[in-house]
Design a protein around this motif. Structure first.
Motif, PDB file in Angstrom:
ATOM      1  N   VAL A  20      40.711  38.613  35.006  1.00 53.06           N
ATOM      2  CA  VAL A  20      41.257  38.850  33.691  1.00 53.06           C
ATOM      3  C   VAL A  20      42.424  37.978  33.455  1.00 53.06           C
ATOM      4  N   ALA A  21      43.486  38.183  34.657  1.00 55.19           N
ATOM      5  CA  ALA A  21      44.713  37.483  34.599  1.00 55.19           C
ATOM      6  C   ALA A  21      44.337  35.994  34.591  1.00 55.19           C
ATOM      7  N   ARG A  22      43.313  35.401  35.227  1.00 58.36           N
ATOM      8  CA  ARG A  22      43.346  34.028  35.577  1.00 58.36           C
ATOM      9  C   ARG A  22      43.191  33.374  33.997  1.00 58.36           C
ATOM     10  N   ASP A  89      50.888  40.278  40.289  1.00 57.59           N
ATOM     11  CA  ASP A  89      52.167  40.171  41.141  1.00 57.59           C
ATOM     12  C   ASP A  89      52.614  38.647  41.128  1.00 57.59           C
ATOM     13  N   GLY A  90      53.773  38.411  40.731  1.00 63.26           N
ATOM     14  CA  GLY A  90      54.213  36.999  40.476  1.00 63.26           C
ATOM     15  C   GLY A  90      53.996  36.444  39.252  1.00 63.26           C
ATOM     16  N   THR A  91      54.598  37.317  38.302  1.00 64.71           N
ATOM     17  CA  THR A  91      54.310  37.180  36.875  1.00 64.71           C
ATOM     18  C   THR A  91      55.261  35.628  36.444  1.00 64.71           C
ATOM     19  N   VAL A  92      56.392  35.585  37.166  1.00 65.04           N
ATOM     20  CA  VAL A  92      57.333  34.357  36.792  1.00 65.04           C
ATOM     21  C   VAL A  92      56.424  33.235  37.244  1.00 65.04           C
ATOM     22  N   ASN A  93      55.829  33.063  38.436  1.00 65.25           N
ATOM     23  CA  ASN A  93      55.066  32.079  38.820  1.00 65.25           C
ATOM     24  C   ASN A  93      53.729  31.734  37.856  1.00 65.25           C
ATOM     25  N   PHE A  94      53.210  32.776  37.295  1.00 66.60           N
ATOM     26  CA  PHE A  94      51.875  32.715  36.463  1.00 66.60           C
ATOM     27  C   PHE A  94      52.579  32.315  35.312  1.00 66.60           C
ATOM     28  N   VAL A  95      53.617  32.513  34.720  1.00 67.29           N
ATOM     29  CA  VAL A  95      54.047  31.980  33.474  1.00 67.29           C
ATOM     30  C   VAL A  95      54.470  30.861  33.436  1.00 67.29           C
ATOM     31  N   HIS A  96      54.982  30.099  34.635  1.00 61.75           N
ATOM     32  CA  HIS A  96      55.417  28.805  34.818  1.00 61.75           C
ATOM     33  C   HIS A  96      54.167  27.586  35.326  1.00 61.75           C
ATOM     34  N   GLY A  97      52.852  28.563  35.482  1.00 61.47           N
ATOM     35  CA  GLY A  97      51.681  27.559  35.708  1.00 61.47           C
ATOM     36  C   GLY A  97      52.017  27.385  37.393  1.00 61.47           C
ATOM     37  N   HIS A  98      52.519  28.158  38.122  1.00 64.92           N
ATOM     38  CA  HIS A  98      52.323  27.917  39.602  1.00 64.92           C
ATOM     39  C   HIS A  98      51.226  29.175  40.123  1.00 64.92           C
ATOM     40  N   PRO A  99      50.563  28.425  41.142  1.00 68.87           N
ATOM     41  CA  PRO A  99      49.372  29.235  41.453  1.00 68.87           C
ATOM     42  C   PRO A  99      49.853  30.500  42.405  1.00 68.87           C
ATOM     43  N   PHE A 100      51.020  30.835  42.596  1.00 70.90           N
ATOM     44  CA  PHE A 100      51.340  31.817  43.646  1.00 70.90           C
ATOM     45  C   PHE A 100      51.598  33.130  42.834  1.00 70.90           C
ATOM     46  N   TRP A 101      50.207  33.549  42.331  1.00 71.89           N
ATOM     47  CA  TRP A 101      50.513  35.085  41.650  1.00 71.89           C
ATOM     48  C   TRP A 101      49.095  35.561  42.416  1.00 71.89           C
ATOM     49  N   PRO A 113      49.357  54.760  54.431  1.00 67.84           N
ATOM     50  CA  PRO A 113      48.512  53.866  53.734  1.00 67.84           C
ATOM     51  C   PRO A 113      46.905  53.884  54.469  1.00 67.84           C
ATOM     52  N   VAL A 114      46.095  53.816  53.281  1.00 69.18           N
ATOM     53  CA  VAL A 114      44.582  54.134  53.521  1.00 69.18           C
ATOM     54  C   VAL A 114      43.808  52.609  53.302  1.00 69.18           C
ATOM     55  N   VAL A 115      43.789  51.995  52.377  1.00 65.63           N
ATOM     56  CA  VAL A 115      43.329  50.944  52.123  1.00 65.63           C
ATOM     57  C   VAL A 115      43.913  49.978  50.914  1.00 65.63           C
ATOM     58  N   GLY A 116      44.073  48.802  51.313  1.00 62.82           N
ATOM     59  CA  GLY A 116      44.743  48.030  50.306  1.00 62.82           C
ATOM     60  C   GLY A 116      43.995  46.460  50.425  1.00 62.82           C
ATOM     61  N   ALA A 117      44.235  45.805  49.119  1.00 60.52           N
ATOM     62  CA  ALA A 117      43.630  44.293  48.926  1.00 60.52           C
ATOM     63  C   ALA A 117      44.750  43.618  47.953  1.00 60.52           C
ATOM     64  N   VAL A 118      44.797  42.440  48.377  1.00 62.17           N
ATOM     65  CA  VAL A 118      45.333  41.307  47.462  1.00 62.17           C
ATOM     66  C   VAL A 118      44.603  40.050  47.458  1.00 62.17           C
ATOM     67  N   VAL A 119      44.446  39.701  46.278  1.00 64.68           N
ATOM     68  CA  VAL A 119      43.575  38.784  45.747  1.00 64.68           C
ATOM     69  C   VAL A 119      44.317  37.783  44.923  1.00 64.68           C
ATOM     70  N   ALA A 120      44.603  36.684  45.720  1.00 63.01           N
ATOM     71  CA  ALA A 120      45.130  35.518  45.196  1.00 63.01           C
ATOM     72  C   ALA A 120      44.275  34.412  44.556  1.00 63.01           C
ATOM     73  N   ARG A 121      43.643  34.626  43.480  1.00 68.43           N
ATOM     74  CA  ARG A 121      42.325  34.007  43.000  1.00 68.43           C
ATOM     75  C   ARG A 121      42.513  32.277  42.902  1.00 68.43           C
ATOM     76  N   GLU A 122      43.977  31.911  42.626  1.00 64.09           N
ATOM     77  CA  GLU A 122      43.930  30.537  42.200  1.00 64.09           C
ATOM     78  C   GLU A 122      44.213  29.761  43.631  1.00 64.09           C
ATOM     79  N   LEU A 123      44.466  30.603  44.777  1.00 61.97           N
ATOM     80  CA  LEU A 123      44.601  29.981  46.028  1.00 61.97           C
ATOM     81  C   LEU A 123      43.443  30.230  46.855  1.00 61.97           C
ATOM     82  N   ASN A 124      42.471  30.891  46.103  1.00 58.48           N
ATOM     83  CA  ASN A 124      41.073  31.211  46.693  1.00 58.48           C
ATOM     84  C   ASN A 124      41.458  32.021  48.123  1.00 58.48           C
ATOM     85  N   LEU A 125      42.135  32.904  48.275  1.00 56.15           N
ATOM     86  CA  LEU A 125      42.614  33.945  49.124  1.00 56.15           C
ATOM     87  C   LEU A 125      42.521  35.335  49.029  1.00 56.15           C
ATOM     88  N   GLN A 126      41.999  36.039  49.853  1.00 55.14           N
ATOM     89  CA  GLN A 126      42.123  37.635  49.763  1.00 55.14           C
ATOM     90  C   GLN A 126      42.551  38.155  51.088  1.00 55.14           C
TER      91      GLN A 126
END
Length: 143
Positions: A20-22, A89-101, A113-126
Motif C-alpha cells: 500500500v505504501a509502495r 516508518d521513515g515518512t521523510v525518506n519516503f516523501v523525498h524518494g529515498h528507499p529507507f522506509w 515483546p512477543v513478536v515483531g516484524a519490519v518490512v523494508a520493501r524497497e530494500l528487499n529486506l525483512q
C-alpha cells in the motif's frame, strides 16, 4: 479452502501493507505536518488502516496502537497483548524518494515483546523476531 500458513504472520501483514505504501513511493505525495519535522501522507494512513483492520481480523479482541491514531487507545500497565503499528516508518525518506522506509509491527504482552516484524520493501529486506522460551523458562540459545 486452505489458508496460507504465513498469511497470519506479522511479516506477511507487513509485506502486504508495505505494498500500500509502495504505491505512493516516488509519487511526490501530498504531505501534512503532524508536528515540527513530523510528516504524514495518505499512504501512512491507508497502510495503517489496512494493517489495523488485518490485525483485528487475525486477533479479535487484541487492541492495536497505531502511530497515526486509527488504532485503539492503550492504557499504560494494561495486562494482555497489544499490537503496536508504525505503518510507514521513515515518512521523510519516503516523501523525498529515498528507499529507507519500512512498515513495522510488534505485539507486546505487558512490558514483554512477543513478536515483531519490519518490512523494508524497497530494500528487499525483512526482519522478524519472536519470544521463545525453553522448558526451564529461559530462551534457547543457538550454537
Amino acid at each position: 479452502m486452505g489458508r496460507n500458513r504465513r498469511s497470519g504472520t506479522p511479516t506477511a501483514s507487513g509485506q502486504s501493507r508495505a505494498g500500500v505504501a509502495r504505491a505512493g513511493f516516488r509519487s511526490r505525495p501530498f504531505v501534512q505536518e503532524k508536528g515540527e519535522h513530523d510528516l504524514v501522507t495518505r499512504f501512512d494512513r491507508a497502510s495503517e488502516a489496512l494493517l489495523v483492520e488485518r490485525l483485528g481480523a487475525l486477533t479479535p479482541g487484541v487492541p492495536s496502537v497505531a502511530e497515526e491514531g486509527s488504532g485503539e487507545a492503550h492504557e499504560p500497565g494494561r495486562a494482555g497483548p497489544v499490537w503496536y503499528v508504525d505503518p510507514l516508518d521513515g515518512t521523510v525518506n519516503f516523501v523525498h524518494g529515498h528507499p529507507f522506509w519500512c512498515v513495522s509491527v510488534g505485539l507486546m504482552e505487558g512490558d514483554e515483546p512477543v513478536v515483531g516484524a519490519v518490512v523494508a520493501r524497497e530494500l528487499n529486506l525483512q526482519w522478524m523476531g519472536f519470544r521463545v522460551s525453553g522448558g526451564n523458562g529461559e530462551a534457547p540459545r543457538g550454537e
